[in-house]
Design an enzyme around this catalytic site. Structure first.
Site, PDB file in Angstrom:
ATOM      1  N   VAL A 212     -15.867  -6.226   7.821  1.00 12.91           N
ATOM      2  CA  VAL A 212     -17.317  -6.250   7.639  1.00 12.91           C
ATOM      3  C   VAL A 212     -17.630  -7.220   6.504  1.00 12.91           C
ATOM      4  O   VAL A 212     -17.475  -6.892   5.323  1.00 12.91           O
ATOM      5  CB  VAL A 212     -17.868  -4.847   7.328  1.00 12.91           C
TER       6      VAL A 212
ATOM      7  N   GLY B 118     -13.250  -1.558   2.237  1.00 11.10           N
ATOM      8  CA  GLY B 118     -14.423  -2.299   1.798  1.00 11.10           C
ATOM      9  C   GLY B 118     -15.528  -1.340   1.419  1.00 11.10           C
ATOM     10  O   GLY B 118     -15.832  -0.405   2.158  1.00 11.10           O
TER      11      GLY B 118
ATOM     12  N   MET C 235     -10.091  -0.115   8.831  1.00 12.14           N
ATOM     13  CA  MET C 235      -9.755  -0.351  10.234  1.00 12.14           C
ATOM     14  C   MET C 235      -8.782   0.689  10.781  1.00 12.14           C
ATOM     15  O   MET C 235      -8.149   0.453  11.804  1.00 12.14           O
ATOM     16  CB  MET C 235      -9.169  -1.758  10.389  1.00 12.14           C
ATOM     17  N   ASP C 236      -8.666   1.849  10.107  1.00 12.93           N
ATOM     18  CA  ASP C 236      -7.600   2.762  10.518  1.00 12.93           C
ATOM     19  C   ASP C 236      -7.848   4.248  10.290  1.00 12.93           C
ATOM     20  O   ASP C 236      -7.372   5.071  11.061  1.00 12.93           O
ATOM     21  CB  ASP C 236      -6.293   2.380   9.799  1.00 12.93           C
TER      22      ASP C 236
ATOM     23  N   ASP D  81     -13.179  -4.628  -2.266  1.00 15.21           N
ATOM     24  CA  ASP D  81     -14.312  -5.550  -2.179  1.00 15.21           C
ATOM     25  C   ASP D  81     -15.545  -4.783  -1.733  1.00 15.21           C
ATOM     26  O   ASP D  81     -15.441  -3.669  -1.227  1.00 15.21           O
ATOM     27  CB  ASP D  81     -14.030  -6.731  -1.243  1.00 15.21           C
TER      28      ASP D  81
ATOM     29  N   GLU E  68       0.803  -1.220   0.000  1.00 17.58           N
ATOM     30  CA  GLU E  68       0.000   0.000   0.000  1.00 17.58           C
ATOM     31  C   GLU E  68       0.838   1.273   0.000  1.00 17.58           C
ATOM     32  O   GLU E  68       0.284   2.370  -0.135  1.00 17.58           O
ATOM     33  CB  GLU E  68      -0.959  -0.020   1.189  1.00 17.58           C
TER      34      GLU E  68
END
Length: 217
Positions: free
Chosen positions: A139, A77, A159-160, A183, A11
């Site tokens: 999720v 997501g 998540m961040d 996704d 990333e």
């Protein structure tokens, strides 16, 4: 100086490969490179999962270096309104799993309009802007994704981002998350996620790299 963070190496890999390196080191056991991209001095690091680690790493780099702005590049997501491959910039951030007495919307932290405007102006790719919701879990259930969308109106989840945004807010630093959708929550299979991650994992960082070559922050 600009701080660029990613969860995993892929990333931030475009910037690690192309920057003019001035220093290599470790902070909190995380590898980092300091160098130059365009006319910008940049510190790049990666290696954290979840809101606690994201906040911890961000604060450590703010304490060590004279940082003016923080970018978080990576993946997310998607919720209703986006598709795989879309790039999302956060104009605001919320922890969807943070329960308060303030109502369902939680505590929203705004992003930097200045950083947002520059990235959009100097990027050659279509970018969506909106709220990014963060929590300490993947999720995977459609009903959960629909609940988060209903409560927050977010375009995507990770998540961040909200944790890094909060740290930057408290330190009075500019912040912007650039996330690529790999996704759709509750719809994609693990196999599809892995395939999409390999295809798009580096895209957000590549976009930022191109912008930094054109623009001084």
């Amino acid at each position: 100086m600009i701080l660029v963070l990613g969860v995993f190496k892929i990333e931030v890999e475009p910037m690690l490969k192309e920057m003019e390196v001035l220093e290599k080191g470790r902070l909190l056991k995380r590898y980092y490179q300091r160098g130059v991209v365009g006319r910008n001095e940049v510190v790049v690091s990666y290696g954290f999962i979840g809101k606690v680690e994201a906040a911890l790493v961000t604060q450590a780099f703010l304490d060590r270096f004279n940082i003016d702005a923080v970018f978080l590049t990576g993946n997310a997501g998607g919720l209703e309104g986006v598709e795989v491959g879309d790039v999302v910039i956060g104009d605001s951030y919320v922890e969807y799993d943070f329960e308060t007495a303030l109502g369902d919307e939680g505590i929203i932290v705004s992003g930097s309009e200045d950083l947002e405007d520059k990235v959009i102006a100097y990027s050659n790719r279509e970018i969506k802007t909106g709220l990014i919701a963060s929590g300490d879990a993947f999720v995977t259930v459609k009903e959960k994704a629909e609940e988060i969308k209903r409560r927050t109106g977010a375009l995507c989840v990770d998540m961040d981002s909200a944790a890094v945004a909060k740290v930057c807010y408290e330190n009075e630093k500019k912040f912007l998350a650039i996330k690529t959708i790999v996704d759709i929550c509750g719809r994609e299979t693990e196999e599809e996620f892995r395939k999409n991650y390999e295809r798009y994992g580096f895209l957000s960082n590549l976009i930022l790299l191109d912008v930094l070559k054109k623009c001084v922050f």
